[in-house]
Design a protein around this motif. Sequence first.
Motif, PDB file in Angstrom:
ATOM      1  N   GLU A 271       0.821  -1.209   0.000  1.00 35.81           N
ATOM      2  CA  GLU A 271       0.000   0.000   0.000  1.00 35.81           C
ATOM      3  C   GLU A 271       0.854   1.259   0.000  1.00 35.81           C
ATOM      4  N   LYS A 272       1.877   1.267   0.874  1.00 38.30           N
ATOM      5  CA  LYS A 272       2.721   2.465   0.987  1.00 38.30           C
ATOM      6  C   LYS A 272       3.501   2.719  -0.300  1.00 38.30           C
ATOM      7  N   LYS A 273       3.948   1.636  -0.923  1.00 34.07           N
ATOM      8  CA  LYS A 273       4.674   1.804  -2.184  1.00 34.07           C
ATOM      9  C   LYS A 273       3.764   2.377  -3.263  1.00 34.07           C
ATOM     10  N   ALA A 274       2.526   1.858  -3.316  1.00 36.03           N
ATOM     11  CA  ALA A 274       1.577   2.346  -4.320  1.00 36.03           C
ATOM     12  C   ALA A 274       1.239   3.816  -4.069  1.00 36.03           C
ATOM     13  N   ILE A 275       1.015   4.165  -2.790  1.00 32.40           N
ATOM     14  CA  ILE A 275       0.697   5.553  -2.454  1.00 32.40           C
ATOM     15  C   ILE A 275       1.866   6.465  -2.789  1.00 32.40           C
ATOM     16  N   ALA A 276       3.098   6.006  -2.462  1.00 27.35           N
ATOM     17  CA  ALA A 276       4.278   6.822  -2.755  1.00 27.35           C
ATOM     18  C   ALA A 276       4.444   7.037  -4.252  1.00 27.35           C
ATOM     19  N   MET A 277       4.200   5.980  -5.031  1.00 23.14           N
ATOM     20  CA  MET A 277       4.312   6.092  -6.480  1.00 23.14           C
ATOM     21  C   MET A 277       3.259   7.050  -7.035  1.00 23.14           C
ATOM     22  N   TYR A 278       2.024   6.897  -6.515  1.00 27.20           N
ATOM     23  CA  TYR A 278       0.942   7.774  -6.964  1.00 27.20           C
ATOM     24  C   TYR A 278       1.229   9.226  -6.594  1.00 27.20           C
ATOM     25  N   ASN A 279       1.668   9.441  -5.340  1.00 25.39           N
ATOM     26  CA  ASN A 279       1.969  10.811  -4.899  1.00 25.39           C
ATOM     27  C   ASN A 279       3.094  11.424  -5.709  1.00 25.39           C
ATOM     28  N   ASN A 280       4.041  10.602  -6.139  1.00 28.59           N
ATOM     29  CA  ASN A 280       5.147  11.118  -6.942  1.00 28.59           C
ATOM     30  C   ASN A 280       4.639  11.700  -8.257  1.00 28.59           C
ATOM     31  N   PHE A 281       3.717  10.974  -8.906  1.00 29.01           N
ATOM     32  CA  PHE A 281       3.157  11.479 -10.159  1.00 29.01           C
ATOM     33  C   PHE A 281       2.262  12.702  -9.925  1.00 29.01           C
ATOM     34  N   ILE A 282       1.513  12.676  -8.800  1.00 26.67           N
ATOM     35  CA  ILE A 282       0.655  13.813  -8.501  1.00 26.67           C
ATOM     36  C   ILE A 282       1.497  15.059  -8.209  1.00 26.67           C
ATOM     37  N   LYS A 283       2.633  14.873  -7.543  1.00 24.90           N
ATOM     38  CA  LYS A 283       3.515  16.012  -7.274  1.00 24.90           C
ATOM     39  C   LYS A 283       4.052  16.602  -8.572  1.00 24.90           C
TER      40      LYS A 283
END
Length: 594
Positions: free
Chosen positions: A254-266
């Motif tokens: 979950e944390k990896k997916a959230i981090a990856m998603y947040n990276n693109f959103i940033k």
Amino acid sequence: MDATSAAADGSGEGARHGGGERGKDGRPEKEEATKKVPLLGMFRYADHVDVLLMVVGTVGAMFNGVAEPFISVLFGNVINSFGESTTATVLDSVTKVVLDFIYLGIVTAVASFLQVSCWTMAGERQSARIRSFYLKSVLRQDIAFFDTEMTTGEAVSRMSSDTVIIQDALGEKAGKLVQLTSGFFGAFIIAFTRGWLLTLVMLASLPLIVVAGAASAQMLTRVSSKRLTSYSDAANTVEQTIGSIRTVVSFNGEKKAIAMYNNFIKKAYKTVIEEGLINGLGMGSVLCILFSSYGLAFWYGGKLITDKGYTGGMITTVLFSVLIGATSLGNATPSISAIAEGQTAAYRLFETIERKPEIDSDDTSGMVLENIKGDVELKDVYFQYPARPGQLILDGLSLQVASGTTVAIVGESGSGKSTVISLVERFYDPQAGEVLIDGINIKNLSLDWIRGKIGLVSQEPLLFMTSIKDNIMYGKEHATTEEIKRAAELANAANFIDKLPNGYDTMVGQRGTLLSGGQKQRIAIARAILKDPKILLLDEATSALDMESERIVQEALNRIMVERTTLVVAHRLSTVRNVDCITVVHQGKIVEQG
């Protein structure tokens, strides 16, 4: 390997096909999309009704655009009326101008209705058509396209977001741009007619306004392309994560997916900030130049009244006309930006729509045989996956499977067993050699027809999020209830289906997660039985099952393999016990057979 990547690979297909250079998100790296279609090229999928709507909408937009600067003429007439010598004359003159305002309001109402309604309908009709063409094109692409050029999440993102951008550009924004352009030219025509000297002085600021607006529009186009790419990558991450939520949770991903998603959103956030700064700077520059020109205009207008005999009405008309014209130019920036985004989005969609795959399921030019025996032969086949062109998977492999016989293909992982199945199903074409059905090269046969004669049961069956009945009926369109139940009985699935609360109408959940592995596999076998294929391909159909489920599924497989040409990819001895021939594959070659 993170959880989302593992989930995306599924049953090993990703490991077999997913070579090549890849980014941190597991997707193939590719150049950032900055290309766009020409302006008129955006309308290439418009039909005659759309053209008629756009013509009517354009006429309405032009009238609507010219009506706004025409108000400056009426304002000038009002100012001149106030300078009349008697009260009666003033009232008479003002009354005529008031009637002109009413007439102008009626014309504007009709023109606005035609502009907005026609352009909105034209945009919606074209975007709906583009959506349909895009989905049809994606579904006709060969498997190599999804290995190397596009992921599932990217395809869904383009379908949902890019088509909305195109709809906006082809609809309301296009009509708005026509309106503002007409207002700009109409305003300056009126200004030159009423007072060309003052207009020329005010025009000195126009090049500066144009340069500021054009520069901001150019930068906005570049930034918007980056933003769209970032949002597409973020949507792809969400699709992979949610679609494989059980795998993600089991690996604590979950944390990896959230981090990856947040990276693109940033990344998208940074481009939005940049876009806002560019927009604000462009608008601020335009307004600064505009207001400075007003000061110059009032000073020079006073001189023209005393030296050239200009009236207050003429000065007012020119000032308002230039103001409306410049405002129209400034207000056109959002429309230009939206159309530029639409051109970029259209390039991505149209590129896929117009792509003709090497293996085209829509191609109807192939042969259709009156009767098929089911002889299968691979003759001196060399093959590399498009995603890994440097790695040879099959190295001169030759294999013959006589009609009605069952051949098992065994070997270590990565030796090319499942690749044989993919070539017979014609997911790919070999780089050299031939795949023959009844002695005819499979490339010469109608793809839709030959796939209708082949049934495939994979290691990890994929079920659709619908009922058991609909999943089985996917094997044969318009199948009767009796045929569906007969297929379920042959697949040893009827007993457990009858025990379910809703029977055949029971929903299986996303990808069949509400059923056990053995139950899903039996549904997949029933689907293949309903298709009644002449050639049956079993790709490790029981390797993921427990012993009891394997026994039940193997019984079902033994029933349907009778009098069919069957290729079995297997690891377990129980799977190959009753076959006619066992073929051992090692490093893309047959090393033993018997």
